[in-house]
Design an enzyme around this catalytic site. Structure first.
Site, PDB file in Angstrom:
ATOM      1  N   ARG A  47      -8.781   9.918 -34.338  1.00  0.00           N
ATOM      2  CA  ARG A  47      -8.089   8.656 -34.601  1.00  0.00           C
ATOM      3  C   ARG A  47      -9.053   7.512 -34.904  1.00  0.00           C
ATOM      4  O   ARG A  47      -8.624   6.398 -35.204  1.00  0.00           O
ATOM      5  CB  ARG A  47      -7.186   8.269 -33.417  1.00  0.00           C
ATOM      6  CG  ARG A  47      -5.831   8.962 -33.444  1.00  0.00           C
ATOM      7  CD  ARG A  47      -4.863   8.361 -32.466  1.00  0.00           C
ATOM      8  NE  ARG A  47      -4.604   6.956 -32.744  1.00  0.00           N
ATOM      9  CZ  ARG A  47      -3.943   6.145 -31.920  1.00  0.00           C
ATOM     10  NH1 ARG A  47      -3.488   6.612 -30.768  1.00  0.00           N
ATOM     11  NH2 ARG A  47      -3.742   4.884 -32.224  1.00  0.00           N
ATOM     12  N   LYS A  48     -10.347   7.787 -34.831  1.00  0.00           N
ATOM     13  CA  LYS A  48     -11.326   6.764 -35.166  1.00  0.00           C
ATOM     14  C   LYS A  48     -11.616   6.777 -36.667  1.00  0.00           C
ATOM     15  O   LYS A  48     -11.247   7.711 -37.372  1.00  0.00           O
ATOM     16  CB  LYS A  48     -12.615   6.985 -34.359  1.00  0.00           C
ATOM     17  CG  LYS A  48     -12.388   7.054 -32.849  1.00  0.00           C
ATOM     18  CD  LYS A  48     -11.663   5.816 -32.320  1.00  0.00           C
ATOM     19  CE  LYS A  48     -11.596   5.782 -30.792  1.00  0.00           C
ATOM     20  NZ  LYS A  48     -10.667   6.757 -30.227  1.00  0.00           N
ATOM     21  N   VAL A  49     -12.306   5.740 -37.150  1.00  0.00           N
ATOM     22  CA  VAL A  49     -12.551   5.628 -38.593  1.00  0.00           C
ATOM     23  C   VAL A  49     -13.455   6.752 -39.089  1.00  0.00           C
ATOM     24  O   VAL A  49     -13.195   7.385 -40.112  1.00  0.00           O
ATOM     25  CB  VAL A  49     -13.146   4.245 -38.924  1.00  0.00           C
ATOM     26  CG1 VAL A  49     -13.481   4.138 -40.407  1.00  0.00           C
ATOM     27  CG2 VAL A  49     -12.167   3.135 -38.529  1.00  0.00           C
TER      28      VAL A  49
END
Length: 382
Positions: A186-188
């Site tokens: 869910r992180k960039v």
């Protein structure tokens, strides 16, 4: 004949493709799949990107936070100030070393601790502060660093969500004593799972590399490269917190896409802003005056007199085929911290109760954004 159901809109899809798949395959085919040369290359590239002297790759941001506190030699009897408004790992890492987490209030606009909210809970037992760049919104770390230095406190930055965010025109993490990063999907930037510690201190970096690998004075890669036998020693009790070369190979490709990913997320956030501008009772997350967000999360805060509650909004979105999430959790309200002493935290509880995270991902279309906004408009109608 009924119309076909619209495809469900996810809250997040990692931007992964053939290049990452090939990099992972190349790592597998090389025969070196554990921590090795690709991890070293990823550490160097990541540290350079955020302006840090050293990068230490680990298995998650949680383990990065844990090792940062171990490096500070924190333990029983010590207090570490943290925001309750954060994923529970922030507070848990303090408990891992036997220290006591002390919950500080946050700013209503950014969701981050400030020098004033830290000062409000500081005691003679306080040894460190963990400032979270919540959802990618940069904390005012320049002010926090100055104040912590004056108080004689170590400042650790939980930058789990903040790769690509800036403070005062420079990358989050530049000049940090210790910063912890996440590569969760869910992180960039993602490596599947994984994390990183960055620091400018060479001695800490050396110790952190030992600690992630059982406290050994010689890594597996060093022993493999040696032309004579290496008899390793275990200098202190360490941990198995290593990253694999397969993950690092993916991370190197992802890091090369970072500017494009942040630009896309900021464009999506700007379009949400425009579409939601005339929807009453919604306050979207914004860039703070001191920096720019990567919009790892795009969250909105409902007015206290919004016609329906946050959970009803989430249910309406779900019924319309939109995956959203509750806003940032409050650790002090979770069963794991039942009975844990804390000051009143009305802002934390308000944000946690009344905020929700909307879908943002690289391949999101205008039609998908329009569907999300249409549901919010319906819920805001009196």
């Amino acid at each position: 004949m009924s119309a076909p159901a619209l495809a469900r809109i996810p809250v997040m899809i990692p931007w992964l493709g053939a290049e990452e798949a090939q990099a992972a395959a190349d790592a597998v085919l090389s025969g070196w799949v554990a921590q090795g040369p690709r991890v070293a290359a990823f550490e160097a590239a990541f540290a350079e990107r955020v302006g840090a002297g050293h990068g230490i790759a680990v298995s998650s941001c949680t383990t990065a936070l844990h090792l940062a506190l171990v490096a500070l030699d924190l333990g029983p009897g010590d207090e570490v100030i943290v925001p309750s408004l954060s994923f529970i790992a922030t507070a848990n890492a303090v408990r891992y070393v036997g220290a006591e987490p002390v919950f500080a209030e946050v700013d209503l606009t950014t969701g981050n601790v400030t020098a004033a909210t830290v000062d409000a809970v500081r005691t003679e037992r306080t040894r460190a502060v963990i400032a979270v760049h919540q959802g990618g919104v940069p904390a005012d770390v320049h002010s926090l660093r100055d104040r912590c230095a004056g108080w004689g406190l170590a400042l650790v930055e939980d930058a789990a969500c903040a790769i690509g965010s800036t403070v005062g025109g420079s990358s989050v993490g530049r000049g940090a004593l210790l910063a912890a990063w996440s590569f969760h999907p869910r992180k960039v930037v993602t490596t599947g799972e994984g994390g990183m510690i960055t620091t400018d201190d060479a001695q800490w970096a050396q110790r952190l590399r030992r600690l992630r690998e059982h406290g050994m004075n010689a890594s597996a890669a060093q022993r493999h490269a040696a032309t004579t036998p290496v008899l390793e020693s275990y200098l202190e009790v360490g941990f198995n917190y290593r990253m694999t070369d397969i993950q690092a190979a993916v991370g190197l490709v992802q890091l090369g896409k970072l500017d494009e990913m942040v630009a896309r997320r900021r464009a999506l956030a700007a379009r949400y802003d425009a579409l939601l501008r005339d929807v009453p009772g919604l306050r979207p997350v914004r860039d703070p005056a001191h920096g720019r967000s990567n919009f790892q999360s795009y969250w909105v805060l409902l007015a206290e007199d919004f016609p329906v509650g946050r959970d009803e909004v989430l249910a309406a979105l779900s019924a319309a085929g939109v995956s959203a999430r509750r806003g940032i959790m409050a650790a002090h309200l979770e069963p794991a911290y039942a009975g844990h002493p804390h000051i009143p935290l009305p802002v934390t509880e308000r944000i946690s109760r009344d905020s929700l995270i909307l879908p943002v991902f690289h391949t999101m279309t205008e039609e998908q954004q329009d569907r999300v906004v249409a549901v919010l408009r319906e819920q805001a109608a009196p």
